[in-house]
Design an enzyme around this catalytic site. Structure first.
Site, PDB file in Angstrom:
ATOM      1  N   LEU A   1      78.099 -41.730 -12.198  1.00  0.00           N
ATOM      2  CA  LEU A   1      76.931 -40.844 -12.290  1.00  0.00           C
ATOM      3  C   LEU A   1      77.345 -39.385 -12.167  1.00  0.00           C
ATOM      4  O   LEU A   1      77.893 -38.975 -11.146  1.00  0.00           O
ATOM      5  CB  LEU A   1      75.932 -41.188 -11.177  1.00  0.00           C
ATOM      6  CG  LEU A   1      75.533 -42.666 -11.090  1.00  0.00           C
ATOM      7  CD1 LEU A   1      74.478 -42.855 -10.008  1.00  0.00           C
ATOM      8  CD2 LEU A   1      75.033 -43.170 -12.439  1.00  0.00           C
TER       9      LEU A   1
ATOM     10  N   ALA B   1      75.262 -36.671 -13.851  1.00  0.00           N
ATOM     11  CA  ALA B   1      74.265 -35.878 -14.581  1.00  0.00           C
ATOM     12  C   ALA B   1      73.628 -34.799 -13.728  1.00  0.00           C
ATOM     13  O   ALA B   1      73.028 -33.861 -14.242  1.00  0.00           O
ATOM     14  CB  ALA B   1      73.185 -36.796 -15.141  1.00  0.00           C
TER      15      ALA B   1
ATOM     16  N   ARG C   1      74.007 -27.700  -4.611  1.00  0.00           N
ATOM     17  CA  ARG C   1      74.557 -27.283  -3.322  1.00  0.00           C
ATOM     18  C   ARG C   1      75.933 -26.607  -3.463  1.00  0.00           C
ATOM     19  O   ARG C   1      76.396 -25.939  -2.550  1.00  0.00           O
ATOM     20  CB  ARG C   1      74.649 -28.491  -2.373  1.00  0.00           C
ATOM     21  CG  ARG C   1      73.288 -28.959  -1.867  1.00  0.00           C
ATOM     22  CD  ARG C   1      73.322 -30.319  -1.189  1.00  0.00           C
ATOM     23  NE  ARG C   1      73.300 -31.429  -2.140  1.00  0.00           N
ATOM     24  CZ  ARG C   1      73.255 -32.717  -1.794  1.00  0.00           C
ATOM     25  NH1 ARG C   1      73.248 -33.056  -0.517  1.00  0.00           N
ATOM     26  NH2 ARG C   1      73.225 -33.662  -2.717  1.00  0.00           N
TER      27      ARG C   1
ATOM     28  N   ASP D   1      80.974 -37.739  -7.452  1.00  0.00           N
ATOM     29  CA  ASP D   1      81.451 -36.737  -6.486  1.00  0.00           C
ATOM     30  C   ASP D   1      82.220 -37.350  -5.318  1.00  0.00           C
ATOM     31  O   ASP D   1      82.306 -36.763  -4.257  1.00  0.00           O
ATOM     32  CB  ASP D   1      80.264 -35.889  -5.985  1.00  0.00           C
ATOM     33  CG  ASP D   1      79.212 -36.712  -5.246  1.00  0.00           C
ATOM     34  OD1 ASP D   1      79.377 -37.936  -5.125  1.00  0.00           O
ATOM     35  OD2 ASP D   1      78.219 -36.107  -4.777  1.00  0.00           O
TER      36      ASP D   1
ATOM     37  N   ASN E   1      79.382 -32.452  -1.921  1.00  0.00           N
ATOM     38  CA  ASN E   1      78.133 -31.816  -2.351  1.00  0.00           C
ATOM     39  C   ASN E   1      78.216 -30.300  -2.312  1.00  0.00           C
ATOM     40  O   ASN E   1      77.537 -29.623  -3.065  1.00  0.00           O
ATOM     41  CB  ASN E   1      76.974 -32.264  -1.469  1.00  0.00           C
ATOM     42  CG  ASN E   1      76.738 -33.756  -1.575  1.00  0.00           C
ATOM     43  OD1 ASN E   1      76.785 -34.323  -2.663  1.00  0.00           O
ATOM     44  ND2 ASN E   1      76.520 -34.399  -0.445  1.00  0.00           N
TER      45      ASN E   1
ATOM     46  N   ARG F   1     107.294 -16.045 -17.274  1.00  0.00           N
ATOM     47  CA  ARG F   1     105.964 -16.222 -17.877  1.00  0.00           C
ATOM     48  C   ARG F   1     105.979 -17.233 -19.022  1.00  0.00           C
ATOM     49  O   ARG F   1     107.043 -17.683 -19.450  1.00  0.00           O
ATOM     50  CB  ARG F   1     105.451 -14.858 -18.314  1.00  0.00           C
ATOM     51  CG  ARG F   1     105.155 -13.957 -17.105  1.00  0.00           C
ATOM     52  CD  ARG F   1     104.866 -12.540 -17.526  1.00  0.00           C
ATOM     53  NE  ARG F   1     103.866 -12.487 -18.583  1.00  0.00           N
ATOM     54  CZ  ARG F   1     103.688 -11.451 -19.391  1.00  0.00           C
ATOM     55  NH1 ARG F   1     104.456 -10.375 -19.292  1.00  0.00           N
ATOM     56  NH2 ARG F   1     102.752 -11.491 -20.317  1.00  0.00           N
TER      57      ARG F   1
ATOM     58  N   LYS G   1     109.424 -13.179 -20.430  1.00  0.00           N
ATOM     59  CA  LYS G   1     108.224 -13.700 -21.099  1.00  0.00           C
ATOM     60  C   LYS G   1     108.576 -14.213 -22.491  1.00  0.00           C
ATOM     61  O   LYS G   1     109.274 -13.518 -23.226  1.00  0.00           O
ATOM     62  CB  LYS G   1     107.170 -12.602 -21.213  1.00  0.00           C
ATOM     63  CG  LYS G   1     105.843 -13.114 -21.747  1.00  0.00           C
ATOM     64  CD  LYS G   1     105.079 -12.094 -22.567  1.00  0.00           C
ATOM     65  CE  LYS G   1     105.633 -11.966 -23.969  1.00  0.00           C
ATOM     66  NZ  LYS G   1     104.811 -11.123 -24.840  1.00  0.00           N
TER      67      LYS G   1
ATOM     68  N   TYR H   1     113.155  -6.348 -17.809  1.00  0.00           N
ATOM     69  CA  TYR H   1     112.050  -7.011 -18.516  1.00  0.00           C
ATOM     70  C   TYR H   1     112.580  -7.564 -19.826  1.00  0.00           C
ATOM     71  O   TYR H   1     113.096  -6.823 -20.664  1.00  0.00           O
ATOM     72  CB  TYR H   1     110.892  -6.038 -18.789  1.00  0.00           C
ATOM     73  CG  TYR H   1     109.855  -6.680 -19.689  1.00  0.00           C
ATOM     74  CD1 TYR H   1     109.160  -7.807 -19.250  1.00  0.00           C
ATOM     75  CD2 TYR H   1     109.624  -6.217 -20.986  1.00  0.00           C
ATOM     76  CE1 TYR H   1     108.239  -8.446 -20.074  1.00  0.00           C
ATOM     77  CE2 TYR H   1     108.699  -6.849 -21.817  1.00  0.00           C
ATOM     78  CZ  TYR H   1     108.012  -7.967 -21.348  1.00  0.00           C
ATOM     79  OH  TYR H   1     107.122  -8.604 -22.169  1.00  0.00           O
TER      80      TYR H   1
ATOM     81  N   ALA I   1     125.545   1.827 -21.131  1.00  0.00           N
ATOM     82  CA  ALA I   1     124.455   2.035 -20.171  1.00  0.00           C
ATOM     83  C   ALA I   1     123.606   3.232 -20.575  1.00  0.00           C
ATOM     84  O   ALA I   1     124.118   4.220 -21.104  1.00  0.00           O
ATOM     85  CB  ALA I   1     125.029   2.234 -18.779  1.00  0.00           C
TER      86      ALA I   1
HETATM   87  C1  UD1 Z   1      73.987 -40.381  -2.631  1.00  0.00           C
HETATM   88  C2  UD1 Z   1      73.256 -41.623  -2.109  1.00  0.00           C
HETATM   89  C3  UD1 Z   1      73.507 -41.726  -0.609  1.00  0.00           C
HETATM   90  C4  UD1 Z   1      74.993 -41.787  -0.340  1.00  0.00           C
HETATM   91  C5  UD1 Z   1      75.727 -40.606  -0.981  1.00  0.00           C
HETATM   92  C6  UD1 Z   1      77.218 -40.836  -0.894  1.00  0.00           C
HETATM   93  C7  UD1 Z   1      71.266 -42.004  -3.493  1.00  0.00           C
HETATM   94  C8  UD1 Z   1      69.796 -41.881  -3.560  1.00  0.00           C
HETATM   95  N1  UD1 Z   1      71.849 -41.532  -2.374  1.00  0.00           N
HETATM   96  O1  UD1 Z   1      73.378 -39.258  -2.034  1.00  0.00           O
HETATM   97  O2  UD1 Z   1      72.887 -42.908  -0.112  1.00  0.00           O
HETATM   98  O3  UD1 Z   1      75.230 -41.818   1.057  1.00  0.00           O
HETATM   99  O4  UD1 Z   1      75.372 -40.484  -2.369  1.00  0.00           O
HETATM  100  O5  UD1 Z   1      77.971 -39.734  -1.313  1.00  0.00           O
HETATM  101  O6  UD1 Z   1      71.877 -42.525  -4.401  1.00  0.00           O
HETATM  102  N2  UD1 Z   1      73.099 -37.963 -10.272  1.00  0.00           N
HETATM  103  C9  UD1 Z   1      72.737 -38.191 -11.568  1.00  0.00           C
HETATM  104  N3  UD1 Z   1      71.416 -38.104 -11.914  1.00  0.00           N
HETATM  105  C10 UD1 Z   1      70.457 -37.829 -11.003  1.00  0.00           C
HETATM  106  C11 UD1 Z   1      70.837 -37.615  -9.665  1.00  0.00           C
HETATM  107  C12 UD1 Z   1      72.177 -37.693  -9.321  1.00  0.00           C
HETATM  108  O7  UD1 Z   1      73.572 -38.453 -12.422  1.00  0.00           O
HETATM  109  O8  UD1 Z   1      69.286 -37.790 -11.395  1.00  0.00           O
HETATM  110  C13 UD1 Z   1      74.535 -38.035  -9.901  1.00  0.00           C
HETATM  111  C14 UD1 Z   1      75.062 -36.741  -9.387  1.00  0.00           C
HETATM  112  O9  UD1 Z   1      75.612 -35.958 -10.446  1.00  0.00           O
HETATM  113  C15 UD1 Z   1      76.128 -37.176  -8.391  1.00  0.00           C
HETATM  114  C16 UD1 Z   1      75.667 -38.560  -7.965  1.00  0.00           C
HETATM  115  O10 UD1 Z   1      74.692 -38.976  -8.879  1.00  0.00           O
HETATM  116  O11 UD1 Z   1      77.404 -37.293  -8.964  1.00  0.00           O
HETATM  117  C17 UD1 Z   1      75.089 -38.569  -6.552  1.00  0.00           C
HETATM  118  O12 UD1 Z   1      74.033 -37.634  -6.457  1.00  0.00           O
HETATM  119  P1  UD1 Z   1      73.877 -36.728  -5.168  1.00  0.00           P
HETATM  120  O13 UD1 Z   1      72.701 -35.868  -5.381  1.00  0.00           O
HETATM  121  O14 UD1 Z   1      75.156 -36.099  -4.823  1.00  0.00           O
HETATM  122  O15 UD1 Z   1      73.508 -37.842  -4.073  1.00  0.00           O
HETATM  123  P2  UD1 Z   1      73.645 -37.726  -2.503  1.00  0.00           P
HETATM  124  O16 UD1 Z   1      72.541 -36.904  -1.987  1.00  0.00           O
HETATM  125  O17 UD1 Z   1      75.005 -37.328  -2.145  1.00  0.00           O
HETATM  126 CA    CA Z   2      76.721 -36.611  -3.249  1.00  0.00          CA
END
Ligand code: UD1
Ligand code: CA
Length: 462
Positions: free
Chosen positions: A9, A11, A16, A103, A228, A333, A351, A366, A423
């Site tokens: 995931l 998106a 933050r 992440d 985050n 370089r 370089k 140089y 020189a």
């Molecule tokens: C999430 C979990 C939490 C967990 C934590 C671990 C949920 C609801 N919560 O929280 O339980 O402890 O990760 O690190 O899942 N993303 C999307 N689409 C969206 C929302 C998020 O693709 O609509 C992706 C983000 O880009 C990210 C990942 O999902 O890579 C997690 O989203 P994030 O907002 O970081 O979740 P947390 O608050 O950390």
């Molecule tokens: Ca997260």
């Protein structure tokens, strides 16, 4: 055992981070977060990877190219909603799907493999990877029932005071029976503190419908840190940095002071090389055996062969052959290739130059856009005048030539094999092989003139 898939995931905007760069593209030890994840999944043997993109989709696709498949989440309505976007690609598959956040880049292939193993051996519908944090702030908590079985995951923002005391957290990494996950996902709603469709609710839904839901708790909480914000980014960087340093040390590299040594993921170093304090090795750098690197060497995307010393110097995108000595205080370089047994000394900048075997530029020079043959000696203060204000020009110095101190070589110019440059010369015409090139004003000595000057001064009124 059926097929294995992974959904990553990525998106979300990652607000933050407060950054122009997409969160999952922030580098950890030189490699973008999401690239760590893809590399680790592949190392765990998972080839069918779907990445959910939305915010900043182009930049992620640009990084991962066609090594994965993509699903688009136009609006970021939560992690559960994100997984739903892979429906057309996944819903009919048999087997196990691993879902993870983009992440959490430090999770190792071993941990991913272990999660699959436990999930499949237990024939669970869902298995969540958990760990215990001293400070679980912000993470989803694992709520277990009286028997110790996983009941549900509750997000920090939705948790009661009591639930917030739970130390066991959701790492954001799960294995699901693919078909059962799709069933459960269709029942997820957004009735919660953030108004989002939480993937975490799938656990409770599966459990409530009598499916087997388990947790696989990993003892190494460092691996599962989610990034985050930039504080967590720095924490992750430190953890990975130590892991990388240890791996090199175990492979036979001496790192004199790990606290002040920074080595990117993917850098290779040969045995018996010693890294002195304050050194930074970045990008696609490869270093051979028996080298002395640092103190304070900054080397990026460079190939360093065996038995080379690089002291207090900066190198990028270059190649250095065996037995060469660089520094202190040299700058090599991009586009430079230094031959075997060469010497680049104090305050020398090179370089886009090939510098031959055994050639030396030991002080204050140089050398740019040049082709320097073998066993050439470049004197102190010599420079290639490669830029006329609009174009760069090439200097060729053939083997065995000797370039006297403080020479200007005005490019394009060719100094022949074995030629000498006196020189202080400013050379703007080619010098034939074995010739002496001299281009400077002849010296005149005015006899007794110094005494005259002195007299002038002493009579000069104040
Ligand atoms: C999430 C979990 C939490 C967990 C934590 C671990 C949920 C609801 N919560 O929280 O339980 O402890 O990760 O690190 O899942 N993303 C999307 N689409 C969206 C929302 C998020 O693709 O609509 C992706 C983000 O880009 C990210 C990942 O999902 O890579 C997690 O989203 P994030 O907002 O970081 O979740 P947390 O608050 O950390
Ligand atoms: Ca997260």
């Amino acid at each position: 055992m059926g097929d294995q898939y992974a959904v990553v995931l990525a998106a979300g905007q990652g607000t933050r981070m407060k950054s122009k760069t997409h969160k999952v593209l922030h580098p950890v030890c030189g490699k973008p977060m999401v690239q760590h994840i893809i590399d680790n999944l592949k190392a765990a043997g998972i080839d069918q990877i779907l990445v959910v993109v939305g915010y900043g989709a182009d930049s992620i696709q640009n990084q991962l190219k066609d090594t994965v498949q993509y699903a688009m989440q136009e609006e970021q309505l939560g992690t559960g909603h994100a997984v739903m976007q892979t429906r057309s690609l996944l819903k009919d598959k048999e087997g196990t799907v691993l879902v993870m956040n983009g992440d959490t880049p430090l999770v190792t292939p071993q941990t991913i493999e272990a999660l699959f193993r436990v999930h499949e051996a237990q024939k669970a519908a869902g298995t969540v990877l958990t760990t215990e944090f001293g400070d679980p702030q912000g993470y989803g908590r694992i709520v277990r029932n009286a028997n110790g079985d996983v009941e549900k995951i509750v997000e920090h923002k939705d948790a009661t005071e009591e639930e917030r005391n739970i130390r066991e957290i959701n790492t954001g990494i799960y294995c699901f029976d693919n078909r059962k996950m799709w069933d459960a996902l269709s029942r997820v709603n957004n009735d919660n503190a953030q108004g989002e469709y939480y993937l975490t609710d799938v656990i409770e839904i599966l459990k409530a419908s009598g499916e087997k839901v388990i947790a696989h708790k990993t003892p190494d909480c460092d691996e599962t840190v989610g990034i985050n914000d930039r504080v967590q980014l720095a924490r992750a960087e430190k953890i990975l940095r130590n892991r990388i340093l240890e791996e090199h040390m175990r492979n036979g590299v001496t790192i004199v002071d790990p606290d002040t040594t920074f080595i990117d993921a993917g850098v290779e170093i040969g045995r018996d090389t010693v890294i002195y304090p304050g050194s930074i090795l970045r990008g696609k750098t490869v270093i051979g055996e028996d080298c002395r690197i640092g103190p304070h060497a900054d080397i990026q995307n460079s190939r360093i062969e065996n038995n080379i010393a690089i002291i207090h110097s900066t190198l990028s995108d270059c190649m250095v052959k065996e037995g060469t000595h660089i520094g202190p205080y040299a700058h090599i370089r991009p586009g430079s290739e230094l031959g075997r047994g060469a010497r680049i000394g104090n305050f020398v900048e090179v370089k886009n130059t090939t510098f031959g075997d055994g050639s030396k530029a030991s002080h204050l020079a140089y050398i740019g856009d040049a082709e320097v043959g073998d066993n050439v000696n470049i004197g102190c203060g010599a420079i290639t005048v490669n830029y006329d204000g609009s174009n760069k020009h090439k200097t060729v110095i053939q083997s065995d030539a000797f370039i006297g101190c403080n020479t200007n070589l005005i490019a394009p110019v060719n100094v022949g094999r074995g030629a000498y440059i006196a020189a202080g010369s400013t050379i703007n015409k080619d010098v034939p092989d074995d010739a002496l090139g001299i281009a400077r004003v002849r010296q005149t000595n005015k006899e007794n003139y110094a005494e005259k000057l002195r007299n002038k001064k002493s009579f000069g009124g104040k």
